[in-house]
Enzyme design. Structure first.
Site, mmCIF file in Angstrom:
data_model
loop_
_atom_site.group_PDB
_atom_site.id
_atom_site.type_symbol
_atom_site.label_atom_id
_atom_site.label_comp_id
_atom_site.label_asym_id
_atom_site.label_seq_id
_atom_site.Cartn_x
_atom_site.Cartn_y
_atom_site.Cartn_z
ATOM 1 N N TYR A 112 -2.016 -1.154 10.901
ATOM 2 C CA TYR A 112 -1.484 -1.499 9.466
ATOM 3 C C TYR A 112 -1.142 -0.823 8.663
ATOM 4 C CZ TYR A 112 -3.711 -1.658 4.857
ATOM 5 O OH TYR A 112 -3.998 -1.331 3.223
ATOM 6 N N SER A 172 0.980 -1.299 -0.233
ATOM 7 C CA SER A 172 0.024 -0.164 -0.224
ATOM 8 C C SER A 172 0.991 1.567 0.240
ATOM 9 C CB SER A 172 -0.697 -0.112 0.930
ATOM 10 O OG SER A 172 -1.412 1.395 1.672
HETATM 11 N N1 NAP Z 1 -8.805 -0.637 -0.527
HETATM 12 C C1 NAP Z 1 -7.832 0.338 -0.656
HETATM 13 O O1 NAP Z 1 -7.683 1.216 -0.357
HETATM 14 C C2 NAP Z 1 -6.254 -0.251 -0.471
HETATM 15 C C3 NAP Z 1 -5.160 0.425 -0.730
HETATM 16 C C4 NAP Z 1 -4.305 -0.089 -0.335
HETATM 17 C C5 NAP Z 1 -3.701 -1.563 -0.115
HETATM 18 N N2 NAP Z 1 -4.975 -2.281 -0.323
HETATM 19 C C6 NAP Z 1 -4.439 -3.712 -0.329
HETATM 20 O O2 NAP Z 1 -4.853 -4.569 -1.100
HETATM 21 C C7 NAP Z 1 -5.462 -6.081 -0.565
HETATM 22 C C8 NAP Z 1 -6.725 -6.137 -1.354
HETATM 23 O O3 NAP Z 1 -7.171 -5.193 -0.212
HETATM 24 P P1 NAP Z 1 -9.592 -4.567 -1.610
HETATM 25 O O4 NAP Z 1 -9.139 -3.359 -1.255
HETATM 26 O O5 NAP Z 1 -9.193 -5.452 -2.369
HETATM 27 O O6 NAP Z 1 -9.930 -5.218 0.010
HETATM 28 P P2 NAP Z 1 -11.286 -6.276 0.088
HETATM 29 O O7 NAP Z 1 -12.232 -5.851 -0.610
HETATM 30 O O8 NAP Z 1 -11.722 -5.710 1.238
HETATM 31 O O9 NAP Z 1 -10.750 -7.614 -0.022
HETATM 32 C C9 NAP Z 1 -10.001 -7.989 1.151
HETATM 33 C C10 NAP Z 1 -9.771 -9.664 0.550
HETATM 34 O O10 NAP Z 1 -8.214 -9.843 1.892
HETATM 35 C C11 NAP Z 1 -9.684 -11.204 1.889
HETATM 36 N N3 NAP Z 1 -8.591 -11.722 3.176
HETATM 37 C C12 NAP Z 1 -9.661 -10.806 4.187
HETATM 38 N N4 NAP Z 1 -9.029 -11.654 5.348
HETATM 39 C C13 NAP Z 1 -8.816 -12.766 5.497
HETATM 40 C C14 NAP Z 1 -8.811 -13.560 5.719
HETATM 41 N N5 NAP Z 1 -8.524 -14.066 7.523
HETATM 42 N N6 NAP Z 1 -8.276 -15.795 5.153
HETATM 43 C C15 NAP Z 1 -8.340 -14.595 4.007
HETATM 44 N N7 NAP Z 1 -8.594 -13.705 2.839
HETATM 45 C C16 NAP Z 1 -9.226 -12.764 3.454
HETATM 46 C C17 NAP Z 1 -10.950 -10.938 2.279
HETATM 47 O O11 NAP Z 1 -11.177 -11.911 1.714
HETATM 48 P P3 NAP Z 1 -13.274 -12.881 2.954
HETATM 49 O O12 NAP Z 1 -13.499 -11.855 3.567
HETATM 50 O O13 NAP Z 1 -14.081 -13.506 2.006
HETATM 51 O O14 NAP Z 1 -11.990 -13.713 3.634
HETATM 52 C C18 NAP Z 1 -11.147 -10.490 0.733
HETATM 53 O O15 NAP Z 1 -10.839 -11.219 -0.544
HETATM 54 C C19 NAP Z 1 -5.677 -5.769 0.992
HETATM 55 O O16 NAP Z 1 -4.094 -6.022 1.172
HETATM 56 C C20 NAP Z 1 -5.016 -4.160 0.950
HETATM 57 O O17 NAP Z 1 -4.696 -3.978 2.260
HETATM 58 C C21 NAP Z 1 -5.831 -1.676 -0.749
#
Ligand code: NAP
Length: 257
Positions: free
Chosen positions: A149, A136
């Protein structure tokens, strides 16, 4: 020729689902891993690829080893590993739920590290492979009120850059993807959909765009990619600005509105 296979963690929605779409379009078969089986099955049915859905709760100690064992049992060789699963949490550290913090450390760092360690040696032996670590822009500075985080993402970036260096000349690349605010379920799950960070609609990218940029960078073998010009500027200015100012700005961006 059998198609190459990519494993995407956190493929039940958001950036992970869009990375799976990129990979399927580019000729990969998929292994989708997360807790949300329904979301992954829906995604699998829409992909023009063979997809295996493996339920996995990566917050449980030993989950990465269990997932690697499941792949071995099914005779699946992984050519590309996308370590995308992750979660955040907002609020003062002293008031945070200790079990939520453990969950975050396990998913964002421990499972990501253990899965990489388990799947990397066969890639090195085959002299080809690709690994993506989703960090991130939070990785570039400390983040008061999302302290753990931000720290987990600093770990991911540090690990990714070091591994990319170690693996030069092996045929295996490591790319650390650093998105800024992205339209997914992340902010809601982290408890800060109304923070200034996620309120500025003009700064928020779509998960499809983030996935496209990340996948292209991985294909080019780039060690680090920050999505979008504004995020690059912010990440770089955080590195070179006085730390006291950077902390104040990060705190104000994370403070729940
Ligand atoms: N959205 C943003 O603004 C942003 C910015 C920078 C970085 N990121 C990073 O991008 C990545 C993806 O996030 P996203 O934005 O796509 O958010 P999201 O829509 O909340 O997706 C998060 C994913 O992680 C999985 N996850 C969470 N807890 C888990 C667990 N205990 N076991 C297995 N899988 C788990 C969730 O699947 P389940 O809940 O189905 O298990 C979901 O598929 C993350 O690493 C996040 O830190 C996001």
């Amino acid at each position: 020729m059998p198609k190459p296979v990519a494993l995407v963690t956190g493929a039940s929605g958001g950036i992970g689902a869009d990375l799976a779409r990129e990979l399927a379009r580019d000729g990969y078969d998929l292994v989708l891993a997360a807790r949300g089986v329904e979301g992954m099955q829906k995604l699998a049915s829409e992909l023009d690829a063979q997809s295996a859905v493996i339920p996995a709760d990566l917050s449980k100690p030993g989950a990465a080893a269990q997932l690697a064992k499941e792949l071995e049992n099914r005779g699946i060789t992984i050519d590309v590993l996308i370590n995308n699963a992750g979660l955040g949490e907002t609020g003062p550290f002293a008031e945070s739920d200790p079990s939520r913090l453990s969950e975050m450390l396990q998913v964002n760092m421990v499972a990501l590290t253990e899965l990489t360690r388990a799947l990397l040696p066969p890639m090195i032996a085959r002299k080809r492979g690709g690994i993506m670590l989703v960090a991130s822009t939070a990785a570039f500075q400390p983040g008061p009120f999302m302290a753990v985080y931000y720290a987990t993402k600093a770990y991911v970036l540090s690990l990714g850059e070091a591994l990319a260096f170690e693996l030069r000349g092996t045929g295996v690349t490591v790319t650390t993807l650093c998105p800024g605010p992205t339209r997914t379920n992340f902010a809601h799950a982290a408890g800060n959909p109304n923070s200034p960070l996620f309120k500025r609609q003009s700064m928020i990218m779509s998960s499809a765009e983030v996935a496209r940029i990340g996948y292209r960078a991985m294909k080019a073998g780039r060690p680090v990619v920050i999505t979008g010009f504004a995020n690059k500027l912010l990440a770089m200015s955080a590195r070179y600005s006085p730390h006291s100012m950077v902390l104040k700005i990060a705190a104000s961006l994370n403070t729940p509105g």
